[in-house]
Write a protein that holds these residues in place. Structure first.
Motif: not given
Length: 70
Positions: A35-62
């Motif tokens: 509690t109070g550890g910043g779960k919301t901030i962590c989950f809000a930052q996940l879509p900005r993670h460089p590796r996830l961004v690259a993975w998401m950008e590759s989806l339409p190509k596949r």
């Protein structure tokens, strides 16, 4: 809007989530932070993670689709 920087334990948490998803192929993940550890901030930052961004950008190509529920 300014995006807050993650604390070290939050960055470690996000790296573990990304690693489990991308490297281990797990698609159902549970994250646990006290509690109070910043779960919301962590989950809000996940879509900005460089590796996830690259993975998401590759989806339409596949010809894949993704559903995001926020």
């Amino acid at each position: 809007m300014t995006v807050p920087a993650l604390r070290p334990y939050q960055a470690t948490f996000n790296e573990a989530i990304v690693r489990a998803f991308l490297e281990n192929g797990q698609n159902r993940l549970l994250g646990k932070i006290p509690t109070g550890g910043g779960k919301t901030i962590c989950f809000a930052q996940l879509p900005r993670h460089p590796r996830l961004v690259a993975w998401m950008e590759s989806l339409p190509k596949r010809g894949a689709r993704m559903l995001v529920i926020a």
